[in-house]
Design a protein around this motif. Sequence first.
Motif, PDB file in Angstrom:
ATOM      1  N   GLU A 185       5.776  13.455  -0.094  1.00 16.37           N
ATOM      2  CA  GLU A 185       6.457  12.611   0.899  1.00 16.37           C
ATOM      3  C   GLU A 185       7.873  12.400   0.397  1.00 16.37           C
ATOM      4  O   GLU A 185       8.153  11.458  -0.354  1.00 16.37           O
ATOM      5  CB  GLU A 185       5.721  11.288   1.076  1.00 16.37           C
ATOM      6  N   ILE A 186       8.762  13.276   0.801  1.00 19.71           N
ATOM      7  CA  ILE A 186      10.137  13.252   0.321  1.00 19.71           C
ATOM      8  C   ILE A 186      10.865  12.048   0.921  1.00 19.71           C
ATOM      9  O   ILE A 186      10.840  11.823   2.124  1.00 19.71           O
ATOM     10  CB  ILE A 186      10.851  14.564   0.682  1.00 19.71           C
ATOM     11  N   GLY A 187      11.511  11.279   0.052  1.00 18.22           N
ATOM     12  CA  GLY A 187      12.241  10.100   0.499  1.00 18.22           C
ATOM     13  C   GLY A 187      11.456   8.821   0.425  1.00 18.22           C
ATOM     14  O   GLY A 187      12.011   7.733   0.648  1.00 18.22           O
ATOM     15  N   SER A 188      10.165   8.881   0.115  1.00 14.75           N
ATOM     16  CA  SER A 188       9.356   7.671   0.002  1.00 14.75           C
ATOM     17  C   SER A 188       9.820   6.840  -1.184  1.00 14.75           C
ATOM     18  O   SER A 188      10.161   7.371  -2.239  1.00 14.75           O
ATOM     19  CB  SER A 188       7.877   8.031  -0.159  1.00 14.75           C
TER      20      SER A 188
ATOM     21  N   GLY B  20       0.833  20.040  14.058  1.00 17.38           N
ATOM     22  CA  GLY B  20       2.084  20.709  14.394  1.00 17.38           C
ATOM     23  C   GLY B  20       3.110  20.541  13.286  1.00 17.38           C
ATOM     24  O   GLY B  20       2.820  20.027  12.205  1.00 17.38           O
ATOM     25  N   VAL B  21       4.337  20.980  13.550  1.00 17.72           N
ATOM     26  CA  VAL B  21       5.407  20.862  12.566  1.00 17.72           C
ATOM     27  C   VAL B  21       5.912  19.426  12.555  1.00 17.72           C
ATOM     28  O   VAL B  21       6.336  18.897  13.579  1.00 17.72           O
ATOM     29  CB  VAL B  21       6.566  21.831  12.882  1.00 17.72           C
ATOM     30  N   THR B  22       5.891  18.797  11.376  1.00 20.52           N
ATOM     31  CA  THR B  22       6.341  17.411  11.247  1.00 20.52           C
ATOM     32  C   THR B  22       7.640  17.361  10.450  1.00 20.52           C
ATOM     33  O   THR B  22       8.053  18.345   9.828  1.00 20.52           O
ATOM     34  CB  THR B  22       5.283  16.559  10.513  1.00 20.52           C
ATOM     35  N   ASP B  23       8.261  16.186  10.443  1.00 19.57           N
ATOM     36  CA  ASP B  23       9.486  16.013   9.655  1.00 19.57           C
ATOM     37  C   ASP B  23       9.217  16.235   8.174  1.00 19.57           C
ATOM     38  O   ASP B  23      10.062  16.805   7.464  1.00 19.57           O
ATOM     39  CB  ASP B  23      10.065  14.614   9.874  1.00 19.57           C
ATOM     40  N   ASP B  24       8.049  15.793   7.703  1.00 19.11           N
ATOM     41  CA  ASP B  24       7.711  16.017   6.288  1.00 19.11           C
ATOM     42  C   ASP B  24       7.589  17.502   5.995  1.00 19.11           C
ATOM     43  O   ASP B  24       8.027  17.965   4.935  1.00 19.11           O
ATOM     44  CB  ASP B  24       6.394  15.304   5.936  1.00 19.11           C
TER      45      ASP B  24
ATOM     46  N   VAL C  43       9.810  19.488   3.190  1.00 22.24           N
ATOM     47  CA  VAL C  43       9.198  20.298   2.141  1.00 22.24           C
ATOM     48  C   VAL C  43       9.725  21.728   2.222  1.00 22.24           C
ATOM     49  O   VAL C  43      10.070  22.337   1.207  1.00 22.24           O
ATOM     50  CB  VAL C  43       7.653  20.289   2.248  1.00 22.24           C
ATOM     51  N   ALA C  44       9.813  22.271   3.425  1.00 23.50           N
ATOM     52  CA  ALA C  44      10.323  23.632   3.609  1.00 23.50           C
ATOM     53  C   ALA C  44      11.751  23.762   3.087  1.00 23.50           C
ATOM     54  O   ALA C  44      12.106  24.754   2.440  1.00 23.50           O
ATOM     55  CB  ALA C  44      10.248  24.019   5.084  1.00 23.50           C
ATOM     56  N   ASN C  45      12.588  22.766   3.373  1.00 23.22           N
ATOM     57  CA  ASN C  45      13.973  22.785   2.884  1.00 23.22           C
ATOM     58  C   ASN C  45      14.015  22.830   1.358  1.00 23.22           C
ATOM     59  O   ASN C  45      14.813  23.557   0.757  1.00 23.22           O
ATOM     60  CB  ASN C  45      14.734  21.555   3.382  1.00 23.22           C
TER      61      ASN C  45
END
Length: 441
Positions: free
Chosen positions: A62-65, A96-100, A104-106
């Motif tokens: 969870e990036i940004g948590s 589906g594709v979520t912001d998380d 993660v992909a970035n």
Amino acid sequence: MSKPIVAVVGRPNVGKSTLFNRLAGERISIVQDTPGVTRDRIYADVEWLNHKFTLIDTGGMEIGSEEIIQKQILQQAEIAIETADVILFVTDVKAGVTDDDRQVANKLRRTKKPVVLAVNKVDSVKRDTMDIYEFYELAIGDPMPISAGQALGLGDMLDEVIAHFPEEGDHQEEDEAIKVAIIGKPNVGKSSLINKILGEDRLIVSNIPGTTRDAIDSPIEVDGQKYIFIDTAGMRRKSKIKEEIERFSIIRAVAAVERCDVAVLVIDANEGVTDQDTKIAGIAHERGKAAIIAVNKWDSIEKDDKTMNQYLKDIGNELAYMPYAPRVFISAQTGQRINRLLEMIRTVNENHALRISTGVLNEVLIEATAMQQPPADKGRQLRLYYMTQVSVKPPTFVIFVNERELFHFSYRRYIENQLREAFGFMGTPIHFIVREKGDKD
């Protein structure tokens, strides 16, 4: 060549642990429908189409948590990503594709490492085709539809994973060097030890536990012998934050041990053998590596004529599963017995690769069975027909018997002790494969 490492990553609750358990062939990770339940990386050895690799499970990213535990999980996952040769990015077709997923992909794109995108929970490719296409948005490669729960599509996914494994190139120069992993918990002096051997402050040395984040290779040549010393991040103590969890896992040690010829477990003389030491030593033992136990900071404790013997007794009790590992009492600060440690490394490395001829082996076997009769059970007598060595690193022997069940652990240990008495094998585990005479394998 060491086994490739594959890290399973993704946001929480996409089925990473279910996939990990399916590939590992046993239920190792906790599987629970609660995001973040897998809090530390877990590793397993996997084989696909004669390709062996180490699989790492990670907690949900969870990036940004701002939650402390989530920050720790993210840091663990990042270490796994840095360590891996191939990254298996798991997503959820139903969500589906979520912001998380995008975050993660970035992060994964920036690693420049090969990534295999697995779209999990696909029960029917025909029905879910349009939903699978949505994952092209992540721009991280072709989405591979799978169902970890139903074991669908895993073969194609694994084919793609192994296609990215590093090719076995020319490792002759590296193979001439003894690869030594310096393992142990934080702040026991691993980096200080390597710096003393190298004669320079090449690695960061700090009293802050966990200073060494990455595994660092340091080549050196001493008396014509080449070495590559691998420093590793230590294993932290358990945290009391919310629950008892490992703040930093031992994957660095796993990766380093996987690559090494000899593992040197560094123990702090002031603390003695701890539970963490036994866990870390177990990694080298399980993987059949040559091992040495180095008690560091020996100059910093008060001693009398009984101190060393008491330490040896404690080590023998706590690390009873690896009595073959020699012990050496050193000081990374003063250089005490560092030359002795280097001699031990050379010796145990030679023993790890020692090969004994079949004729000589069977002479020892005949003598051993004559001195101590094989056990009997309900009128059935164990008979040992023949022994031959089939591999090295570690030395591995096949023993042919009349009935495998009669070859009890105690007699197996007796045979091992006879081999050690005859040939030494200091510093290396010995593996046995027991076959009945009619076995075709």
